[in-house]
Design a protein around this motif. Structure first.
Motif, mmCIF file in Angstrom:
data_model
loop_
_atom_site.group_PDB
_atom_site.id
_atom_site.type_symbol
_atom_site.label_atom_id
_atom_site.label_comp_id
_atom_site.label_asym_id
_atom_site.label_seq_id
_atom_site.Cartn_x
_atom_site.Cartn_y
_atom_site.Cartn_z
ATOM 1 N N GLY A 44 4.522 13.011 -10.209
ATOM 2 C CA GLY A 44 3.587 12.280 -9.372
ATOM 3 C C GLY A 44 2.766 11.289 -10.170
ATOM 4 O O GLY A 44 2.556 10.145 -9.749
ATOM 5 N N GLN A 45 2.291 11.704 -11.336
ATOM 6 C CA GLN A 45 1.523 10.815 -12.207
ATOM 7 C C GLN A 45 2.368 9.617 -12.624
ATOM 8 O O GLN A 45 1.895 8.471 -12.611
ATOM 9 N N ALA A 46 3.614 9.859 -12.989
ATOM 10 C CA ALA A 46 4.501 8.774 -13.410
ATOM 11 C C ALA A 46 4.767 7.809 -12.261
ATOM 12 O O ALA A 46 4.838 6.593 -12.464
ATOM 13 N N LEU A 47 4.908 8.329 -11.052
ATOM 14 C CA LEU A 47 5.133 7.484 -9.889
ATOM 15 C C LEU A 47 3.911 6.621 -9.585
ATOM 16 O O LEU A 47 4.037 5.438 -9.257
ATOM 17 N N VAL A 48 2.732 7.215 -9.682
ATOM 18 C CA VAL A 48 1.494 6.465 -9.466
ATOM 19 C C VAL A 48 1.382 5.327 -10.466
ATOM 20 O O VAL A 48 1.104 4.173 -10.109
ATOM 21 N N GLN A 49 1.602 5.635 -11.745
ATOM 22 C CA GLN A 49 1.463 4.618 -12.781
ATOM 23 C C GLN A 49 2.489 3.499 -12.588
ATOM 24 O O GLN A 49 2.175 2.310 -12.778
ATOM 25 N N ASP A 50 3.698 3.850 -12.199
ATOM 26 C CA ASP A 50 4.735 2.845 -11.998
ATOM 27 C C ASP A 50 4.364 1.884 -10.877
ATOM 28 O O ASP A 50 4.543 0.667 -11.004
ATOM 29 N N ARG A 51 3.839 2.408 -9.777
ATOM 30 C CA ARG A 51 3.463 1.551 -8.651
ATOM 31 C C ARG A 51 2.261 0.678 -8.994
ATOM 32 O O ARG A 51 2.188 -0.482 -8.578
ATOM 33 N N LEU A 52 1.319 1.216 -9.756
ATOM 34 C CA LEU A 52 0.181 0.410 -10.189
ATOM 35 C C LEU A 52 0.645 -0.701 -11.123
ATOM 36 O O LEU A 52 0.197 -1.849 -11.019
ATOM 37 N N ASP A 53 1.557 -0.357 -12.034
ATOM 38 C CA ASP A 53 2.089 -1.363 -12.962
ATOM 39 C C ASP A 53 2.827 -2.471 -12.216
ATOM 40 O O ASP A 53 2.876 -3.616 -12.680
ATOM 41 N N ALA A 54 3.393 -2.128 -11.069
ATOM 42 C CA ALA A 54 4.128 -3.106 -10.266
ATOM 43 C C ALA A 54 3.186 -3.981 -9.437
ATOM 44 O O ALA A 54 3.642 -4.922 -8.789
ATOM 45 N N GLY A 55 1.896 -3.658 -9.467
ATOM 46 C CA GLY A 55 0.923 -4.451 -8.732
ATOM 47 C C GLY A 55 0.566 -3.919 -7.364
ATOM 48 O O GLY A 55 -0.177 -4.565 -6.610
ATOM 49 N N VAL B 230 0.867 -1.173 0.000
ATOM 50 C CA VAL B 230 0.000 0.000 0.000
ATOM 51 C C VAL B 230 0.906 1.226 0.000
ATOM 52 O O VAL B 230 1.671 1.451 0.940
ATOM 53 N N VAL B 231 0.839 2.004 -1.073
ATOM 54 C CA VAL B 231 1.756 3.131 -1.277
ATOM 55 C C VAL B 231 0.964 4.433 -1.377
ATOM 56 O O VAL B 231 0.035 4.541 -2.177
ATOM 57 N N ILE B 232 1.337 5.400 -0.578
ATOM 58 C CA ILE B 232 0.767 6.752 -0.674
ATOM 59 C C ILE B 232 1.744 7.623 -1.451
ATOM 60 O O ILE B 232 2.941 7.645 -1.159
ATOM 61 N N ILE B 233 1.220 8.331 -2.441
ATOM 62 C CA ILE B 233 2.018 9.270 -3.229
ATOM 63 C C ILE B 233 1.275 10.598 -3.239
ATOM 64 O O ILE B 233 0.163 10.684 -3.755
ATOM 65 N N VAL C 245 5.568 8.326 -0.584
ATOM 66 C CA VAL C 245 6.402 9.192 -1.425
ATOM 67 C C VAL C 245 5.871 10.606 -1.295
ATOM 68 O O VAL C 245 4.751 10.915 -1.731
ATOM 69 N N ASN C 246 6.654 11.464 -0.670
ATOM 70 C CA ASN C 246 6.278 12.872 -0.513
ATOM 71 C C ASN C 246 6.707 13.628 -1.767
ATOM 72 O O ASN C 246 7.838 14.105 -1.879
ATOM 73 N N ASN C 247 5.769 13.715 -2.709
ATOM 74 C CA ASN C 247 6.072 14.305 -4.010
ATOM 75 C C ASN C 247 5.482 15.698 -4.196
ATOM 76 O O ASN C 247 6.057 16.514 -4.907
ATOM 77 N N ALA C 248 4.341 15.968 -3.589
ATOM 78 C CA ALA C 248 3.654 17.248 -3.819
ATOM 79 C C ALA C 248 4.545 18.424 -3.429
ATOM 80 O O ALA C 248 5.237 18.392 -2.408
ATOM 81 N N GLY C 249 4.541 19.441 -4.250
ATOM 82 C CA GLY C 249 5.349 20.617 -3.951
ATOM 83 C C GLY C 249 5.044 21.739 -4.919
ATOM 84 O O GLY C 249 4.329 21.549 -5.907
ATOM 85 N N VAL C 250 5.574 22.897 -4.620
ATOM 86 C CA VAL C 250 5.362 24.055 -5.474
ATOM 87 C C VAL C 250 6.691 24.761 -5.695
ATOM 88 O O VAL C 250 7.517 24.856 -4.787
ATOM 89 N N GLY C 251 6.913 25.216 -6.905
ATOM 90 C CA GLY C 251 8.114 25.978 -7.211
ATOM 91 C C GLY C 251 7.876 27.457 -6.979
ATOM 92 O O GLY C 251 6.838 27.986 -7.366
ATOM 93 N N VAL C 252 8.819 28.109 -6.328
ATOM 94 C CA VAL C 252 8.740 29.555 -6.091
ATOM 95 C C VAL C 252 10.004 30.175 -6.645
ATOM 96 O O VAL C 252 11.107 29.869 -6.200
#
Length: 244
Positions: free
Chosen positions: A18-29, A7-10, A87-94
């Motif tokens: 973030g989208q790529a990380l989600v898809q990779d983990r789903l692809d891994a099962g 069970v992975v939280i991203i 995976v703490n991915n959310a962020g904003v560029g300033v």
């Protein structure tokens, strides 16, 4: 639910890295839970394919809503009974000179890039400590390692994540939990879409590999750090040698 599935939280899983990380983990099962400010075609497609939320869970949460972030982690535990990785991915560029940066933007960067990470991690740790197992990965930036004009606020938040990573690793290691960070360099994404051809050429010229990294390079590195039990408290720069 199969106990073989992690069970992975991203956080921030609707677009970009973030989208790529989600898809990779789903692809891994794996089972993946994510939140973002709003839905999009990617999120809608995943929810439609799994209407019961057996392997994918999403909630509309603004990352600066600390109560919402905390509740999200609790909801994931209630639904799937555990959390194996975060995976703490959310962020904003300033961007901008410090003297020209508004206090509103400063507070936004601190809240989303740092405070939200700490709150979400704290909420997830309770389940990990109970299971005596877990992996935490913080997405930092090469700007935490190398100074660049106009990025003082952003760099401060991303550098703080590295200190957080090292200290937390020593704190929760005895409970079987690893804590690491990735410091991506400039990579092909919408975050560099505003760069001019001259700026891109200058970055590539200063990079030993003479190319920007790809999103897949970072995803591959994340997969490795989430799978290893022998590495903790470390920061992996994925930057083509930019900080060498």
């Amino acid at each position: 639910m199969s106990t073989d599935r992690k069970v992975v939280i991203i956080s921030g899983g609707s677009r970009g890295l973030g989208q790529a990380l989600v898809q990779d983990r789903l692809d891994a099962g794996d089972i993946v839970a994510t939140f973002s400010r709003s839905s999009n075609d990617f999120i809608d497609r995943l929810r439609k394919a799994d209407p019961e939320g057996e392997r994918f869970h999403w909630e509309p949460i603004e990352g600066t809503d600390l109560d919402g972030v905390r509740t999200f982690a609790m909801n994931v535990v209630r639904r799937y009974k555990r959390i194996d990785a975060l995976v703490n991915n959310a962020g904003v560029g300033v961007e901008g000179l410090l003297t020209m940066t508004s206090e509103r933007d400063i507070h936004l960067a601190l809240a989303l890039n740092l405070e939200s990470v700490i709150v979400l991690t704290r909420a997830c740790l309770k389940a990990m400590i109970a299971a005596r197992h877990g992996s935490i990965l913080n997405i930092s930036s090469v700007n935490a390692l190398r100074g660049h004009k106009g990025l003082a606020v952003y760099s401060a938040t991303k550098a703080a994540l590295l200190g957080f990573t090292r200290s937390l690793a020593t704190e929760v290691g005895p409970q079987g939990i690893t804590v690491n960070a990735i410091a991506p360099g400039f990579f092909e994404s919408e975050m560099v879409g505003h760069l001019t051809d001259a700026q891109r050429a200058r970055i590539i010229r200063r990079t030993p590999m003479r190319a920007m990294c790809t999103t897949q390079d970072i995803v591959d590195s994340a997969r490795f750090l989430l799978s290893t039990r022998a590495i903790t408290g470390q920061t992996l720069a994925v930057d083509g040698g930019f900080t060498a």
